[in-house]
Enzyme design. Structure first.
Site, PDB file in Angstrom:
ATOM      1  N   ASP A 195     -10.461   3.446   0.875  1.00 39.10           N
ATOM      2  CA  ASP A 195     -10.789   3.074   2.264  1.00 39.10           C
ATOM      3  C   ASP A 195     -11.501   4.221   2.981  1.00 39.10           C
ATOM      4  OD1 ASP A 195      -9.748   0.487   2.229  1.00 39.10           O
ATOM      5  OD2 ASP A 195      -7.739   1.152   2.787  1.00 39.10           O
ATOM      6  N   LYS A 224       0.799  -1.235   0.000  1.00 37.69           N
ATOM      7  CA  LYS A 224       0.000   0.000   0.000  1.00 37.69           C
ATOM      8  C   LYS A 224       0.830   1.283   0.000  1.00 37.69           C
ATOM      9  CE  LYS A 224      -4.520  -1.060   1.879  1.00 37.69           C
ATOM     10  NZ  LYS A 224      -5.464  -0.744   2.939  1.00 37.69           N
TER      11      LYS A 224
END
Ligand code: NAP
Length: 288
Positions: free
Chosen positions: A106, A70
């Site tokens: 997210d 990420k």
């Protein structure tokens, strides 16, 4: 059915075999009747750049990134959306005009169930338990909602200070304070929104709650208690919230909505079958 024109989506991670994303996304793609497939790609950290070149060569439309990629993927991309810059992590990548564009869904996933509630967010104090990767998306989400202030509670002072300082150059203006865990009883009566981003409550700690049961009575009336954990559901944390007549939200909707937001980007569609994505995960996780 896979044919000569099937388009490719997927998730990169290491490990990636426990990812629920292939199940959720393939269910949605099937429902839409689109000739796409979403695959898991186990990619070791040292192979990330090579994998990206390979994806470009074979025409991958887009992909999700999970642990440990990420953050590591950021310097390999052509463009990073401001929200991903703010969070410091990319979970969704799309190929556009021969360039890789990274974003973070997210944050959108986290705020989606909160936006269904009738609240004046400018009056809300958020208390975030934990200061890891997910806490970053949560802080960005609380800031996007317009929360008056965000208090992050952690167990390691040095990590807390680093967490706080990391927002100084962020495109998001974050009203953030950090506290050590023993301060929690002193600030809990201000927590209109309390979010657990620690793994406390997950297997094997399913009997544990990050907040002592007796402290739930100190939360303001109507407080929202949000656990990012989705298995088990409800966690002890959410069970205590429910018995105190507080609003309880588990992590499933965040998982569903971050996926839906990514699928919209890849398919360039305004809507995707969110209900199918949610039901597929519920069946898999809770045999509902
Ligand atoms: P992470 O980066 O490892 O962060 C975990 C945080 O919890 C760290 O700040 C850690 O503290 C703290 N912590 C761990 N054990 C603790 C304990 N016993 N007492 C106090 N603090 C403790 O993990 P993450 O990626 O942020 O994920 C955290 C949780 O969110 C996981 O349960 C994950 O499944 C969930 N999650 C859900 C979604 C969703 O879509 N619903 C998305 C992302 C994550 P230290 O920094 O001091 O180690």
């Amino acid at each position: 059915m896979i044919t000569g024109t099937t388009k490719l989506l997927g998730v990169i991670g290491h490990p990636v075999e426990h990812s629920l994303s292939p199940l959720m996304h393939n269910a949605a793609l099937n429902k839409l009747g689109l000739n796409y497939i979403y695959l898991p790609f186990p990619i070791e950290p040292q192979n990330l750049a090579q994998a990206l070149d390979g994806f470009a060569a074979i025409g991958v439309v887009g992909f999700n990134a999970t642990i440990p990629h990420k953050q590591a993927i950021i310097p390999l991309l052509s463009e990073i959306e401001p929200i991903a810059q703010a969070v410091g992590a990319v979970n969704t990548v799309v190929r556009k005009n021969d360039r890789w564009i990274g974003t973070n869904t997210d944050v959108e996933g986290f705020i989606a169930p909160l936006q269904l509630l009738d609240r004046d967010w400018s009056q809300i104090t958020a208390v975030v338990l934990g200061n890891g990767g997910a806490a970053r998306a949560v802080v960005a989400g609380c800031t996007q909602l317009g929360c008056a202030s965000v208090h992050v509670v952690g167990r390691n002072l040095q990590k807390l200070v680093e967490f706080r300082d990391s927002w100084k150059d962020s495109p998001l203006v974050v009203n953030l304070q950090v506290h050590q865990w023993d301060t929690l009883p002193k600030i809990i009566d201000r927590a209109n929104l309390l979010i657990n981003t620690t793994p406390i409550g997950m297997y094997p700690q399913i009997e544990n709650s990050p907040l002592e049961p007796e402290l739930f009575a100190h939360l303001p009336k109507g407080a929202i208690v949000y656990d990012l954990i989705y298995v088990p559901s409800p966690t002890k944390f959410l069970q205590y919230a429910q018995t105190t007549n507080l609003i309880a939200i588990d992590g499933l909707e965040m998982l569903v909505q971050q996926g839906a937001a990514a699928l919209k980007i890849w398919l360039q569609r305004e809507t995707v079958p969110v209900d199918v994505m949610r039901q597929t995960l519920q069946q898999q996780l809770y045999q509902k």
